[in-house]
Design a protein around this motif. Structure first.
Motif, short mmCIF file in Angstrom:
data_model
loop_
_atom_site.label_atom_id
_atom_site.label_comp_id
_atom_site.label_asym_id
_atom_site.label_seq_id
_atom_site.Cartn_x
_atom_site.Cartn_y
_atom_site.Cartn_z
N LEU A 195 0.83 -1.19 0.00
CA LEU A 195 0.00 0.00 0.00
C LEU A 195 0.87 1.25 0.00
N PRO A 196 0.42 2.32 -0.67
CA PRO A 196 1.25 3.52 -0.80
C PRO A 196 1.53 4.22 0.52
N LEU A 197 2.67 4.87 0.52
CA LEU A 197 3.09 5.76 1.61
C LEU A 197 3.46 7.10 1.00
N GLY A 198 3.28 8.15 1.77
CA GLY A 198 3.60 9.47 1.25
C GLY A 198 4.17 10.38 2.30
N ILE A 199 4.49 11.57 1.86
CA ILE A 199 4.89 12.66 2.77
C ILE A 199 4.06 13.88 2.40
N GLN A 200 4.10 14.90 3.23
CA GLN A 200 3.51 16.17 2.83
C GLN A 200 4.49 17.30 3.12
N LEU A 201 4.47 18.27 2.23
CA LEU A 201 5.24 19.49 2.40
C LEU A 201 4.27 20.58 2.82
N VAL A 202 4.69 21.40 3.77
CA VAL A 202 3.83 22.44 4.32
C VAL A 202 4.58 23.76 4.29
N GLY A 203 3.86 24.82 3.95
CA GLY A 203 4.44 26.15 3.94
C GLY A 203 3.58 27.12 4.73
N PRO A 204 4.01 28.37 4.85
CA PRO A 204 3.21 29.37 5.55
C PRO A 204 2.01 29.78 4.70
N ARG A 205 1.07 30.45 5.30
CA ARG A 205 -0.12 30.89 4.58
C ARG A 205 0.24 31.73 3.35
N MET A 206 -0.50 31.50 2.28
CA MET A 206 -0.38 32.23 1.02
C MET A 206 0.94 31.96 0.29
N SER A 207 1.60 30.86 0.62
CA SER A 207 2.84 30.50 -0.08
C SER A 207 2.60 29.35 -1.05
N ASP A 208 1.37 29.19 -1.51
CA ASP A 208 0.98 28.03 -2.33
C ASP A 208 1.85 27.88 -3.58
N ALA A 209 2.08 28.98 -4.29
CA ALA A 209 2.86 28.91 -5.52
C ALA A 209 4.30 28.47 -5.22
#
Length: 445
Positions: A399-413
């Motif tokens: 089964l797949p495993l993943g990670i997530q990257l997180v940034g501050p607000r409004m840094s989506d781009a």
């Protein structure tokens, strides 16, 4: 390669060059859905004849964007003008609004082909589980509440799909189905026309098969020009490895996946260091629950007063505040969230570019009675931070495993640009996930 196997970005290139028609892509997609739907059960509604008619119309129309003709699924608690919106609730079977939600209108006006409504946990909240199965192992959940959207993209039945997140309903299914997903900064995408659970938490995001797919959609939501330029190389990228205050809830494979990702990035020149938060952040998951359930009282009050016996007891408990949250609890949670949002945003700058953390405790749990635990998502949702999910491999159950990257607000781009740098290192052969190595005895400083 069959057309349905193409990423959204690949298909967009072929369509723009007239090497692939919208109808050809639609027919290939429908063949895949018809073959797999009895097994995966990702959809609550799709009409093959309608899809072909719309694809033919698109072939007669000048493209308005890269989305032209691309196959898009819509979570069945987001309104569509030409399909029912049932919320997976017996209270709304056959319900039609005759109007697109704002997010659907954006992609439809830009030329996307809306294929169908994907299954969801009831009201994207609780109660009835989705019937959808994990395409990697039918005995396991695909996650939720964006169950059908995650599984359909993961099973190559759709190129793109909308999901939503109030706790962990979008990022967690991305991890469980081995796909890419973005939960944007809260409020950046209009929620008009989507069932509300918590007005200060609910966020609409989307799934794709690579970072370029996420960016393609993001450009049409005008999020790609909202931030300062991103780094152009992994060398020197400052990555905060966040085990989070909930590390004890991660299983051995989830931990191994995160450590593997950290080592791979470090080997490419990134500066990886352990990122710890002060005690305030350990209280955020509880604050998220207080806010979610408290705001949910008003969200489900109309259905409660309707007195329909089919109204699920899960929502009755929310309306009746069975957990006994007080005004003081709610105000404290609002204040804590506001305080921590500022503190989190202020961490970023010369010393920190991105946070690397878990999107789920590990592999998808067995059984369709559960959609998994949002313990590794609730904090980021409450912080209103943008999150990007990236698949990194398979666990011992395949089964797949993943990670997530997180940034501050409004840094989506900027976050998507960083994710694009990380993608070839963390997921070198998209769609061909390999076993994660179990070596988590690593520290970073």
């Amino acid at each position: 390669m069959e057309p349905y196997e193409l990423t959204a970005t690949q298909a967009a290139s072929l369509i723009s060059k007239r090497l692939l028609s919208c109808e050809e892509l639609a027919r290939s997609t429908l063949s895949r859905i018809i073959e797999r739907e009895p097994i995966i059960k990702a959809f609550r509604f799709f009409d093959p004849d309608q899809v072909i008619r719309n694809a033919r119309e698109l072939d007669q129309t000048a493209p308005k964007s890269e989305l032209h003709g691309l196959t898009f699924g819509v979570k069945d608690m987001i309104d569509t003008k030409d399909m029912p919106t049932t919320h997976n609730s017996p209270l709304y079977y056959g319900h039609e609004t005759n109007k697109d939600a704002a997010c659907v209108a954006v992609v439809r006006h830009r030329g996307a082909l809306i294929v169908g409504k994907t299954d969801t946990v009831e009201f994207a909240s609780g109660g009835r589980m989705a019937a959808t199965r994990n395409p990697y192992n039918l005995a396991h959940t695909p996650g939720g509440s964006s169950s059908g959207s995650g599984a359909a993209v993961g099973d190559r039945q759709l190129q793109l799909a909308f999901g939503t997140q109030t706790g962990g309903s979008h990022i967690r299914p991305a991890a469980f189905n081995g796909i890419y997903g973005i939960k944007p900064t809260h409020g950046l995408v209009s929620r008009e026309g989507a069932k509300q659970y918590s007005y200060s938490l609910d966020t609409i995001g989307w799934y794709g098969r690579c970072v370029d797919d996420l960016m393609l959609v993001g450009r049409n939501f005008r999020i790609m020009d909202l931030d300062e330029p991103a780094p152009t190389t992994l060398k020197g990228l400052r990555v905060g490895l966040c085990r989070s205050p909930n590390w004890a809830k991660a299983d051995q494979w989830g931990r191994a996946a995160l450590m593997q990702a950290a080592r791979l990035l470090e080997a490419e020149g990134a500066i990886v260091f352990d990122l710890d938060f002060d005690d305030r952040f350990s209280k955020l998951n509880h604050a998220q629950e207080v806010i979610m359930k408290s705001e949910g009282r008003s969200a489900f009050l109309p259905e409660y007063y309707a007195g329909n016996p089919a109204f699920n007891g899960y929502f009755v408990d929310i309306v009746m505040n069975s957990q006994g949250f007080t005004k003081k609890d709610l105000l404290h949670s609002y204040d804590l969230a506001a305080e921590c949002r500022v503190a989190f945003d202020n961490l970023f700058g010369p010393e920190l570019d991105v946070v690397l953390t878990l999107p789920a405790p590990g592999q998808a749990p067995e059984g369709l009675h559960t959609s998994g635990d949002h313990v590794f998502n609730a904090m980021w949702t409450l912080l209103h931070a943008p999150c990007v999910a990236i698949p990194v491999g398979l666990g011992d159950l395949g089964l797949p495993l993943g990670i997530q990257l997180v940034g501050p607000r409004m840094s989506d781009a900027r976050l998507l640009e960083i994710a694009k740098l990380c993608e070839p290192v963390l997921d070198p052969e998209p769609g061909k996930l390999k076993l994660v190595t179990q070596d988590e005895a690593v520290t970073f400083s």
